[in-house]
Design a protein around this motif. Structure first.
Motif, PDB file in Angstrom:
ATOM      1  N   SER A 179      -3.810   3.926   3.615  1.00 58.92           N
ATOM      2  CA  SER A 179      -3.957   5.000   2.627  1.00 58.92           C
ATOM      3  C   SER A 179      -2.608   5.626   2.310  1.00 58.92           C
ATOM      4  O   SER A 179      -2.289   5.884   1.143  1.00 58.92           O
ATOM      5  CB  SER A 179      -4.929   6.067   3.140  1.00 58.92           C
ATOM      6  OG  SER A 179      -6.234   5.552   3.264  1.00 58.92           O
ATOM      7  N   ALA A 180      -1.813   5.878   3.335  1.00 61.79           N
ATOM      8  CA  ALA A 180      -0.490   6.457   3.108  1.00 61.79           C
ATOM      9  C   ALA A 180       0.379   5.526   2.275  1.00 61.79           C
ATOM     10  O   ALA A 180       1.080   5.953   1.341  1.00 61.79           O
ATOM     11  CB  ALA A 180       0.192   6.768   4.438  1.00 61.79           C
ATOM     12  N   PHE A 181       0.332   4.245   2.599  1.00 62.78           N
ATOM     13  CA  PHE A 181       1.133   3.276   1.846  1.00 62.78           C
ATOM     14  C   PHE A 181       0.694   3.200   0.393  1.00 62.78           C
ATOM     15  O   PHE A 181       1.519   3.228  -0.534  1.00 62.78           O
ATOM     16  CB  PHE A 181       1.032   1.902   2.497  1.00 62.78           C
ATOM     17  CG  PHE A 181       1.669   0.806   1.686  1.00 62.78           C
ATOM     18  CD1 PHE A 181       3.049   0.702   1.600  1.00 62.78           C
ATOM     19  CD2 PHE A 181       0.882  -0.112   0.992  1.00 62.78           C
ATOM     20  CE1 PHE A 181       3.643  -0.297   0.840  1.00 62.78           C
ATOM     21  CE2 PHE A 181       1.468  -1.110   0.232  1.00 62.78           C
ATOM     22  CZ  PHE A 181       2.848  -1.212   0.153  1.00 62.78           C
ATOM     23  N   MET A 182      -0.608   3.108   0.155  1.00 62.67           N
ATOM     24  CA  MET A 182      -1.103   2.951  -1.206  1.00 62.67           C
ATOM     25  C   MET A 182      -0.810   4.185  -2.050  1.00 62.67           C
ATOM     26  O   MET A 182      -0.405   4.075  -3.216  1.00 62.67           O
ATOM     27  CB  MET A 182      -2.608   2.655  -1.185  1.00 62.67           C
ATOM     28  CG  MET A 182      -2.987   1.358  -0.491  1.00 62.67           C
ATOM     29  SD  MET A 182      -2.303  -0.119  -1.256  1.00 62.67           S
ATOM     30  CE  MET A 182      -3.316  -0.256  -2.720  1.00 62.67           C
ATOM     31  N   ILE A 183      -1.012   5.374  -1.505  1.00 67.37           N
ATOM     32  CA  ILE A 183      -0.716   6.590  -2.268  1.00 67.37           C
ATOM     33  C   ILE A 183       0.772   6.670  -2.591  1.00 67.37           C
ATOM     34  O   ILE A 183       1.173   7.108  -3.671  1.00 67.37           O
ATOM     35  CB  ILE A 183      -1.187   7.841  -1.499  1.00 67.37           C
ATOM     36  CG1 ILE A 183      -2.722   7.849  -1.403  1.00 67.37           C
ATOM     37  CG2 ILE A 183      -0.699   9.121  -2.168  1.00 67.37           C
ATOM     38  CD1 ILE A 183      -3.284   8.929  -0.511  1.00 67.37           C
TER      39      ILE A 183
END
Length: 451
Positions: free
Chosen positions: A201-205
């Motif tokens: 999630s952190a990477f995608m955001i």
């Protein structure tokens, strides 16, 4: 003779409707057009516009929210996914709040402790507080209080209708507060699912804003006659589609959407193969150790003197990128790495079990052309080609570990795997080639079963 059951030769129905992803795609493209046309829309309505085109990071975030909202609304209102048996929910049996309150408190303890630990890991990871990741941390920091507050009514509401409220989160909470009968294996499943959500999630955001801004701010009229610039813009657009819908997949893991994570990959090899492809490990492995772009140019450089071939090559690379994006769109709200969230058998997954990996690796080979170098060094040519081959090998490794996970989890996936071996346009041909090369192949032509 190689005998297979009739069930193995039928393509199982997909757990994901193609319409979910198409609704998300239509919503995303509509918002991109709105963001690009915002100055003209403002002028037509008589409003002052000091913002210009809506290409900022929060506009990219809004695009993702609208896309996810549209897919979720379609899933519930049209496809009624909340009624699927796989949700583990019985909407016709609502327990009194008093009957589930103790379980809900235990589950909330597990959830809040999980979020606290993940937040602590973010704090320890220095890369999360620099560059593109900083935007992700700002978004997640702003979401903490609403998430904690909303989790209370949500957990109580969902526990009232779940067949078994004592899910993986409950077992972790029970372990923390010393309740009896918690299952260590379910605690492990809980953490596998949440590590996947927290990491990706952190990477995608973090990668939402850059591609979105490039697409919204681009001047199409200036580049439409240039195959290279037009190709790059289409790459950007297709990657934006992939990232936006992929991000939704990591965030909307809710049971009423039948999009919950049923299990995370239990194999260490699967985790290693996947995580090595993403920061921070990718910075050292793919970006340094297996660097395959030393003294290379790219397709546009080598084909610059051949306009017709340049257009053809651009079209080929756009086609591969479109397959890659289609593979994500086909998942709708269920996209994520390392998870089992149902079986997908339609779209590009009717041709190969791993369309995204096939398309991505062919794109790299076709765009980088690692066997051509600007300095004429044979060593660099060999090294670049060998390293890109190793990268492709990592993706083959990822594919095999993902298959091992899904084959372990679901009979439907085993049926799909068998059907693809016989009928998949790409997979079946590769399978037959490997069969002919298999030394265990018997005189009858059938592959002998492993003991």
């Amino acid at each position: 003779m190689d005998v297979r059951s009739d069930t193995a030769l039928r393509l199982p129905a997909s757990d994901v409707s193609p319409w979910v992803g198409l609704i998300g795609l239509a919503t995303l493209l509509s918002y991109i057009l709105f963001a690009r046309s915002f100055p003209e829309i403002s002028a037509a309505l008589g409003f002052e516009n000091d913002l210009g085109r809506l290409s900022g990071p929060y506009s990219a975030l809004l695009a993702m929210v609208l896309t996810g909202g549209a897919m979720a609304a379609w899933s519930v209102c049209v496809e009624k996914v909340h009624r699927n048996p796989s949700t583990g929910i019985d909407w016709d049996r609502r327990r009194p709040v008093a009957d589930v309150l103790n379980d809900s408190i235990t589950k909330l303890a597990g959830l809040w402790a999980t979020w606290f630990i993940i937040a602590g890991l973010y704090c320890l990871g220095r890369w999360y507080w620099d560059g593109a990741y900083l935007f992700a941390m700002q978004v997640m920091g702003a979401a903490v209080v609403p998430l904690v507050l909303l989790s209370v009514p949500y957990v109580i509401w969902i526990d009232r209708v779940m067949d078994d409220p004592r899910d993986q989160s409950w077992h972790f909470g029970a372990m923390l507060i010393g309740r009896e009968n918690f299952d260590v294996e379910l605690v492990k499943k809980h953490w596998r699912a949440w590590i996947i959500k927290g990491f990706f999630s952190a990477f995608m955001i973090s990668i939402l804003p850059s591609g979105f801004a490039a697409v919204v701010d681009s001047d199409v009229t200036e580049i439409v006659r240039d195959p290279v610039r037009l190709g790059v813009l289409l790459f950007e657009l297709l990657f934006v589609i992939d990232v936006q819908i992929g991000t939704v997949g990591y965030l909307l893991t809710f049971r009423p959407l039948d999009a919950h994570i049923r299990s995370g990959n239990p194999f260490l090899a699967g985790w290693l193969a996947a995580l090595v492809c993403y920061p921070p490990l990718a910075w050292g492995v793919l970006g340094n150790i297996l660097q395959y772009e030393v003294n290379t140019a790219d397709w546009a450089y080598w084909l610059a003197d051949y306009p017709a071939l340049l257009w053809l090559w651009a079209g080929w690379l756009v086609f591969l990128t479109a397959i890659y994006a289609w593979a994500t769109v086909a998942f709708g709200i269920r996209f994520s790495n390392l998870t089992y969230r149902g079986v997908l058998t339609n779209g590009p997954y009717r041709f190969t079990r791993h369309p995204a990996y096939v398309a991505k690796n062919l794109f790299w080979w076709g765009s980088v052309l690692p066997f051509l170098v600007t300095n004429g060094s044979m060593v660099d040519m060999i090294r670049n080609t060998a390293f890109l081959a190793l990268v492709s090998g990592i993706y083959y490794w990822r594919a095999r570990t993902e298959e091992a996970h899904l084959l372990l989890e679901d009979e439907k996936y085993r049926e799909y795997w068998d059907w693809m071996q016989e009928n998949g346009a790409i997979t079946s041909r590769i399978a037959r080639l490997l069969d002919r090369m298999n030394p265990r192949k018997g005189m009858s032509g059938a592959v002998q079963p492993a003991e």
